[in-house]
Scaffold this active site. Structure first.
Site, PDB file in Angstrom:
ATOM      1  N   LYS A 148       0.836  -1.212   0.000  1.00  0.00           N
ATOM      2  CA  LYS A 148       0.000   0.000   0.000  1.00  0.00           C
ATOM      3  C   LYS A 148       0.870   1.262   0.000  1.00  0.00           C
ATOM      4  O   LYS A 148       0.665   2.168  -0.793  1.00  0.00           O
ATOM      5  CB  LYS A 148      -0.915   0.002   1.227  1.00  0.00           C
ATOM      6  CG  LYS A 148      -1.531   1.337   1.548  1.00  0.00           C
ATOM      7  CD  LYS A 148      -2.279   1.269   2.832  1.00  0.00           C
ATOM      8  CE  LYS A 148      -2.282   2.416   3.760  1.00  0.00           C
ATOM      9  NZ  LYS A 148      -1.393   3.489   3.782  1.00  0.00           N
ATOM     10  N   ASN A 149       1.852   1.305   0.907  1.00  0.00           N
ATOM     11  CA  ASN A 149       2.609   2.542   1.048  1.00  0.00           C
ATOM     12  C   ASN A 149       3.513   2.828  -0.148  1.00  0.00           C
ATOM     13  O   ASN A 149       3.873   3.984  -0.391  1.00  0.00           O
ATOM     14  CB  ASN A 149       3.415   2.537   2.350  1.00  0.00           C
ATOM     15  CG  ASN A 149       2.511   2.755   3.556  1.00  0.00           C
ATOM     16  OD1 ASN A 149       1.342   3.119   3.404  1.00  0.00           O
ATOM     17  ND2 ASN A 149       3.037   2.517   4.750  1.00  0.00           N
ATOM     18  N   CYS A 183      -5.573   8.283   8.402  1.00  0.00           N
ATOM     19  CA  CYS A 183      -5.678   7.841   9.791  1.00  0.00           C
ATOM     20  C   CYS A 183      -5.302   8.944  10.765  1.00  0.00           C
ATOM     21  O   CYS A 183      -4.506   9.827  10.445  1.00  0.00           O
ATOM     22  CB  CYS A 183      -4.734   6.658  10.034  1.00  0.00           C
ATOM     23  SG  CYS A 183      -5.350   5.125   9.366  1.00  0.00           S
ATOM     24  N   ARG A 223       0.125  14.968  12.653  1.00  0.00           N
ATOM     25  CA  ARG A 223       0.816  14.431  11.469  1.00  0.00           C
ATOM     26  C   ARG A 223       1.219  15.610  10.583  1.00  0.00           C
ATOM     27  O   ARG A 223       0.589  15.893   9.576  1.00  0.00           O
ATOM     28  CB  ARG A 223      -0.077  13.439  10.740  1.00  0.00           C
ATOM     29  CG  ARG A 223      -0.439  12.257  11.617  1.00  0.00           C
ATOM     30  CD  ARG A 223      -1.026  11.117  10.857  1.00  0.00           C
ATOM     31  NE  ARG A 223      -0.055  10.448  10.007  1.00  0.00           N
ATOM     32  CZ  ARG A 223      -0.301   9.326   9.357  1.00  0.00           C
ATOM     33  NH1 ARG A 223      -1.469   8.750   9.438  1.00  0.00           N
ATOM     34  NH2 ARG A 223       0.630   8.772   8.597  1.00  0.00           N
ATOM     35  N   ASP A 227       3.953   0.643  12.096  1.00  0.00           N
ATOM     36  CA  ASP A 227       2.697   0.142  11.517  1.00  0.00           C
ATOM     37  C   ASP A 227       2.411  -1.308  11.904  1.00  0.00           C
ATOM     38  O   ASP A 227       1.354  -1.841  11.551  1.00  0.00           O
ATOM     39  CB  ASP A 227       2.708   0.289   9.987  1.00  0.00           C
ATOM     40  CG  ASP A 227       2.538   1.740   9.558  1.00  0.00           C
ATOM     41  OD1 ASP A 227       2.333   2.599  10.431  1.00  0.00           O
ATOM     42  OD2 ASP A 227       2.610   2.011   8.341  1.00  0.00           O
ATOM     43  N   ARG A 264      -9.088   0.234   3.778  1.00  0.00           N
ATOM     44  CA  ARG A 264      -8.156   1.185   3.155  1.00  0.00           C
ATOM     45  C   ARG A 264      -6.831   0.515   2.825  1.00  0.00           C
ATOM     46  O   ARG A 264      -6.130   0.933   1.897  1.00  0.00           O
ATOM     47  CB  ARG A 264      -7.877   2.352   4.113  1.00  0.00           C
ATOM     48  CG  ARG A 264      -8.937   3.423   4.117  1.00  0.00           C
ATOM     49  CD  ARG A 264      -8.425   4.625   4.870  1.00  0.00           C
ATOM     50  NE  ARG A 264      -7.028   4.846   4.527  1.00  0.00           N
ATOM     51  CZ  ARG A 264      -6.080   5.206   5.385  1.00  0.00           C
ATOM     52  NH1 ARG A 264      -6.363   5.413   6.639  1.00  0.00           N
ATOM     53  NH2 ARG A 264      -4.841   5.377   4.983  1.00  0.00           N
TER      54      ARG A 264
HETATM   55  C1  UD1 Z   1       4.530   6.802   6.552  1.00  0.00           C
HETATM   56  C2  UD1 Z   1       3.520   5.691   6.381  1.00  0.00           C
HETATM   57  C3  UD1 Z   1       2.854   5.393   7.699  1.00  0.00           C
HETATM   58  C4  UD1 Z   1       3.903   5.079   8.760  1.00  0.00           C
HETATM   59  C5  UD1 Z   1       4.958   6.162   8.829  1.00  0.00           C
HETATM   60  C6  UD1 Z   1       6.112   5.819   9.739  1.00  0.00           C
HETATM   61  C7  UD1 Z   1       2.833   6.078   4.104  1.00  0.00           C
HETATM   62  C8  UD1 Z   1       1.747   6.502   3.197  1.00  0.00           C
HETATM   63  N1  UD1 Z   1       2.549   6.129   5.418  1.00  0.00           N
HETATM   64  O1  UD1 Z   1       3.790   7.941   7.001  1.00  0.00           O
HETATM   65  O2  UD1 Z   1       1.983   4.293   7.503  1.00  0.00           O
HETATM   66  O3  UD1 Z   1       3.287   4.971  10.016  1.00  0.00           O
HETATM   67  O4  UD1 Z   1       5.502   6.411   7.520  1.00  0.00           O
HETATM   68  O5  UD1 Z   1       6.735   4.671   9.307  1.00  0.00           O
HETATM   69  O6  UD1 Z   1       3.890   5.677   3.677  1.00  0.00           O
HETATM   70  N2  UD1 Z   1       7.132  14.365  10.818  1.00  0.00           N
HETATM   71  C9  UD1 Z   1       7.332  15.699  11.072  1.00  0.00           C
HETATM   72  N3  UD1 Z   1       7.228  16.554  10.017  1.00  0.00           N
HETATM   73  C10 UD1 Z   1       6.946  16.143   8.755  1.00  0.00           C
HETATM   74  C11 UD1 Z   1       6.746  14.777   8.519  1.00  0.00           C
HETATM   75  C12 UD1 Z   1       6.848  13.907   9.582  1.00  0.00           C
HETATM   76  O7  UD1 Z   1       7.584  16.115  12.184  1.00  0.00           O
HETATM   77  O8  UD1 Z   1       6.872  16.980   7.857  1.00  0.00           O
HETATM   78  C13 UD1 Z   1       7.228  13.407  11.935  1.00  0.00           C
HETATM   79  C14 UD1 Z   1       5.875  12.760  12.235  1.00  0.00           C
HETATM   80  O9  UD1 Z   1       5.105  13.507  13.140  1.00  0.00           O
HETATM   81  C15 UD1 Z   1       6.289  11.417  12.802  1.00  0.00           C
HETATM   82  C16 UD1 Z   1       7.619  11.115  12.082  1.00  0.00           C
HETATM   83  O10 UD1 Z   1       8.072  12.347  11.542  1.00  0.00           O
HETATM   84  O11 UD1 Z   1       6.547  11.544  14.165  1.00  0.00           O
HETATM   85  C17 UD1 Z   1       7.552  10.098  10.974  1.00  0.00           C
HETATM   86  O12 UD1 Z   1       6.582  10.473  10.025  1.00  0.00           O
HETATM   87  P1  UD1 Z   1       6.697  10.055   8.492  1.00  0.00           P
HETATM   88  O13 UD1 Z   1       7.783   9.066   8.308  1.00  0.00           O
HETATM   89  O14 UD1 Z   1       6.742  11.307   7.698  1.00  0.00           O
HETATM   90  O15 UD1 Z   1       5.312   9.350   8.259  1.00  0.00           O
HETATM   91  P2  UD1 Z   1       4.458   9.376   6.938  1.00  0.00           P
HETATM   92  O16 UD1 Z   1       5.342   9.437   5.759  1.00  0.00           O
HETATM   93  O17 UD1 Z   1       3.359  10.355   7.064  1.00  0.00           O
END
Ligand code: UD1
Length: 469
Positions: A73-74, A168, A173, A356, A448
């Site tokens: 999915k990701n 979610c 986020r 996850d 999803r």
């Molecule tokens: C992706 C995955 C999600 C998984 C997560 C962590 C997808 C679509 N989703 O989410 O299922 O749980 O990786 O493995 O691939 N952060 C910031 N600023 C940002 C972005 C992130 O502070 O601009 C922080 C977030 O709050 C969190 C951490 O970084 O604490 C990791 O987030 P991130 O790796 O970005 O998660 P996603 O890419 O949204």
């Protein structure tokens, strides 16, 4: 289909906040407002009818047999938006048949691309005639990963307007790192009325150090930087398998990305990208969910069509808990015929234990001998589902990022709610191990991200029924 209740969120309200109404619908979908209430954060979308589907699980069945894992999915949710960068047609194979993928296709069509399924898992995406650069709320509301349209559209057109993400809810986020990256490439980025707007005369390659490892920001910056002038370096990049998968697809389209899968990625900008044929990697998290399912039911399951290396952190943890793991080239056999031992789990970015899989391993630790500790290092609020697990009898204490779980011999069936996608998976696992009947509400979250979820489990000997009332 019988259709009773839906949730209506007035259009003028901000997404996921404020008041909503319950509408009582008759079978012709004529609705009458029955009550107002404050909308819980976990509700999705607006003006959206949610059919209240449930899963009913008769527990304590041992899972035995083989399960084939779907595409990731990701990876799919990054690769599909990336396809709009091509002046040509891409064929994407091994896509999972899940709601998030269908929502992304819908968005691409709204933008002006053409999506054609040649079979359930193969999609042709044709954006050769160009697309719009603006994706509004109506188009992207259901998936958080719609933020990848920002990087893809900015890369191709040097302008992008995309509504803020849905998806979610577990803690804040933010996407500040994504936007910081676009700004570093020379874009002006504005946030207004729930939309993010990014534009640039030219994108110029630069060196970007990520304050925090972020999968989404790494991929998004990579997308935009592919078509920037010169070289972009991302330091402290995420190393998740789907970062590598997206980079591989972009390279097949003519991009020049080196180092994906390490913490320094170099992107040599190119002027154009063309269509490509690409096969999505297997889903690490779906695979992990079935591996844990085998363990929690004392089962014997061959999990097929996976990359065993991606499962290392889980395999090691299950081994520590007394589960037998047998690795093959593209499958893992999981056998649980000894008493399960407690363990400590710390979530981390790849190659650490994936956040996850945290709710799913929590369900397993709930029925292991002894006291386990989980430390959630990625998301600040990913224990909402513990209240649901407690309804099944789980003994859990939470303090900030840590959860202490004292194992009990088995769960007892109850009515629980999927508070998000992976929490929903954890409820299924707990239900499989519970005495009696477990009812899981809010199945929409599970759909999803899990293809044919009840059919795959039932083929292994589970007893799961879906009902829509
Ligand atoms: C992706 C995955 C999600 C998984 C997560 C962590 C997808 C679509 N989703 O989410 O299922 O749980 O990786 O493995 O691939 N952060 C910031 N600023 C940002 C972005 C992130 O502070 O601009 C922080 C977030 O709050 C969190 C951490 O970084 O604490 C990791 O987030 P991130 O790796 O970005 O998660 P996603 O890419 O949204």
């Amino acid at each position: 289909m019988k259709f009773d209740v839906c949730i209506f969120v007035p259009k003028e309200q901000p997404y996921n906040r404020g008041m909503a109404s319950v509408l009582q619908c008759d079978t012709k979908r004529k609705a009458k407002k029955t009550m107002d209430f404050e909308i819980p954060r976990r509700f999705f979308g607006r003006n959206e009818c949610c059919i209240m589907e449930k899963l009913i699980i008769q527990g304590r069945r041992r899972l035995v047999g083989e399960v084939t894992i779907s595409g990731a999915k990701n990876a799919a949710v990054a690769v599909i938006p990336a396809a709009i960068m091509a002046e040509g047609t891409s064929t994407l194979e091994n896509l999972p048949a899940i709601e998030d993928v269908r929502s992304l296709c819908h968005t691409i069509e709204k933008l002006g691309g053409i999506c054609t399924y040649t079979d359930e898992h193969t999609l042709k995406i044709d954006c050769s005639n160009g697309t719009k650069h603006c994706a509004t709320f109506e188009e992207v509301q259901k998936i958080r990963a719609s933020y990848y349209f920002l990087g893809a559209l900015l890369g191709r057109y040097k302008k992008a307007e995309v509504a803020l993400p849905g998806g979610c809810n577990f803690g804040v986020r933010p996407i500040d790192l994504h936007l910081k990256g676009f700004r570093a490439l020379g874009a002006t980025v504005e946030e207004c009325d729930g939309m993010v707007r990014a534009y640039a005369e030219r994108l110029i390659g630069t060196s970007i150090y990520m304050d925090q490892v972020s999968v989404g920001a790494t991929i998004n910056i990579m997308l935009a930087a592919c078509m920037a002038e010169g070289i972009t370096t991302i330091e402290n990049a995420a190393k998740e398998p789907h970062v590598v998968d997206t980079a591989n697809y972009l390279n097949m389209m003519g991009a020049n990305i080196k180092g994906a899968g390490t913490d320094v990625i170099r992107i040599y900008g190119v002027e154009k990208l063309h269509g490509a044929q690409y096969t999505i990697i297997p889903d690490q998290i779906e695979a992990g969910t079935y591996m844990i399912a085998a363990a929690i039911t004392g089962g014997d399951v061959l999990v097929r069509n996976i990359i065993p290396k991606h499962m290392d952190s889980l395999s090691a943890k299950l081994d520590e808990m007394n589960v037998t793991i047998e690795e093959h080239d593209d499958s893992i056999r999981v056998t649980a015929n000894k008493p399960l031992q407690c363990a400590n789990v710390k979530t981390m970015s790849y190659p650490g234990f994936p956040t996850d899989l945290q709710p799913q391993i929590a369900a397993l630790l709930g029925v292991c001998k002894g006291k386990s500790v989980i430390t959630e290092n990625v998301w600040e609020n990913r224990y909402q589902y513990m209240d649901e697990l407690r309804k099944l009898g789980a003994q859990v204490e939470i303090d900030g990022r840590q959860a202490w779980i004292t194992g009990i011999p088995h769960f007892v069936g109850s009515c629980v709610c999927a508070t998000d996608l992976r929490a929903g998976a954890a409820m299924i696992l707990a239900g499989l191990a519970a005495e009696g009947e477990t009812i899981i509400e809010n199945v929409k979250y599970i759909d999803r991200g899990y293809e044919n979820v009840e059919h795959k489990f039932n083929a292994l000997g589970a007893d799961i029924t879906r009902v829509d009332e």
